[in-house]
Design an enzyme around this catalytic site. Structure first.
Site, mmCIF file in Angstrom:
data_model
loop_
_atom_site.group_PDB
_atom_site.id
_atom_site.type_symbol
_atom_site.label_atom_id
_atom_site.label_comp_id
_atom_site.label_asym_id
_atom_site.label_seq_id
_atom_site.Cartn_x
_atom_site.Cartn_y
_atom_site.Cartn_z
ATOM 1 N N LYS A 194 0.641 4.879 8.415
ATOM 2 C CA LYS A 194 1.223 5.259 7.124
ATOM 3 C C LYS A 194 0.143 5.388 6.058
ATOM 4 O O LYS A 194 0.087 6.367 5.315
ATOM 5 C CB LYS A 194 2.267 4.221 6.722
ATOM 6 C CG LYS A 194 2.869 4.398 5.335
ATOM 7 C CD LYS A 194 2.211 3.490 4.288
ATOM 8 C CE LYS A 194 2.463 2.016 4.570
ATOM 9 N NZ LYS A 194 1.865 1.136 3.522
ATOM 10 N N THR B 274 0.870 -1.168 0.000
ATOM 11 C CA THR B 274 0.000 0.000 0.000
ATOM 12 C C THR B 274 0.904 1.214 0.000
ATOM 13 O O THR B 274 1.657 1.444 0.949
ATOM 14 C CB THR B 274 -0.924 0.013 1.225
ATOM 15 O OG1 THR B 274 -1.759 -1.145 1.178
ATOM 16 C CG2 THR B 274 -1.790 1.262 1.243
ATOM 17 N N LYS C 76 -7.183 1.351 -2.909
ATOM 18 C CA LYS C 76 -6.777 0.932 -1.570
ATOM 19 C C LYS C 76 -6.975 2.055 -0.557
ATOM 20 O O LYS C 76 -7.333 1.797 0.601
ATOM 21 C CB LYS C 76 -5.329 0.464 -1.577
ATOM 22 C CG LYS C 76 -4.833 -0.071 -0.226
ATOM 23 C CD LYS C 76 -5.639 -1.282 0.256
ATOM 24 C CE LYS C 76 -5.240 -1.730 1.667
ATOM 25 N NZ LYS C 76 -3.919 -2.359 1.725
#
Length: 294
Positions: free
Chosen positions: A240, A97, A172
């Protein structure tokens, strides 16, 4: 037909994903910063390599699933990286990701060397990786996607090309925004049940089959109930991801107040030393906050 597969990143999810490919009969060349985390794959027949470049020199398709965008950039574009040794015609599929903008840069850099690239982040956590039931969201060209779709199908169940370079990462981000909301709901729901003296497993069995059902309550809820906060997905990596989503939203002049709030709770979790725990450890943070730290 057996293919020569390169695999970089053998952590919580990557090891299981690569193992599925090995068991399906594909030859794997593997690299991980901590070599011991690849031992099980090597014992299953994978060939250890000393750098991402060494992996790419031997593979027709190279998969990467590492930690942060900086890791992705170094692994693929950096010194001794994948692109340094990849042959024309190689396909590079980054399943980390990461940032949509980086996915576009990787695609462009690969194209200059005759290498094809896909951004293909996944959802489903450690369970999805172990059970080969991952959702795989892909960005890139149709012909490249078609060339590796058989490999994706070994690792996941819901696989879809979402658009051009970066589209997998944008999808995502949508996924992570939704998970952030459902996680706070899951944790607050179970904390309420716990404080009310209810059996959390019994509560999950009822509400998880109704309108409140979600992947989070049905898969992570039971872990919370038994005090299992081991990572299926690290808090540090979720922070993150939320940071990427918030940055992308700012670039669109889009406010996401719910995501911003949950992000602050997870930053608090890291401040309490929980960065290596699973995302369900948000329960510990809210429990502590609502009990005055007792």
């Amino acid at each position: 037909m057996s293919k020569k597969i390169g695999w970089i990143g053998t952590g919580v999810m990557g090891k299981s994903m690569c193992m599925h490919l090995i068991k399906a009969g594909h030859q794997a060349f593997v690299y991980n910063r901590t070599q011991s985390k690849a031992d099980e794959l090597v014992q299953a027949g994978a060939v250890w390599c000393d750098s991402p470049a060494q992996v790419a020199a031997q593979a027709d398709v190279v998969f990467t699933i590492v930690g942060y965008p900086t890791d992705v950039e170094q692994t693929i574009l950096g010194e001794n990286g994948v692109l340094e040794a990849a042959k024309p015609g190689t396909i590079v599929a980054d399943m980390t990701t990461s940032e949509p903008s980086l996915a576009k840069r990787i695609h462009a850099a690969c194209a200059e060397k005759g290498v094809a690239a896909l951004d293909a982040p996944v959802s489903g956590g450690d369970l999805g990786a172990r059970n080969a039931t991952l959702a795989i969201m892909v960005g890139g060209e149709q012909k490249t996607f078609d060339a590796v779709s058989d490999l994706f199908e070994i690792m996941g169940e819901n696989i879809r090309l979402m658009g051009g370079p970066g589209a997998g990462q944008h999808t995502k981000m949508s996924n992570q925004i939704l998970i952030a909301g459902t996680m706070i709901g899951t944790v607050e729901s179970l904390l309420y049940a716990h404080r009310a003296g209810m059996d959390m497993d019994e509560v999950i069995s009822v509400i998880g089959s109704g309108a409140a059902g979600s992947w989070s309550i049905n898969n992570l809820g039971p872990r919370i109930a038994k005090g299992d906060f081991d990572p299926g997905f690290f808090i540090k990596h979720f922070v993150k991801d939320m940071g990427i989503a918030l940055a992308e939203a700012r670039a669109m002049n889009l406010g996401l107040p719910g995501l911003a709030l949950v992000n602050q709770f997870y930053i608090a979790a890291m401040g309490q030393g929980y960065e290596e725990l699973g995302t369900q450890a948000l329960f510990k943070v809210l429990d502590s906050m609502s009990s005055g730290g007792r």
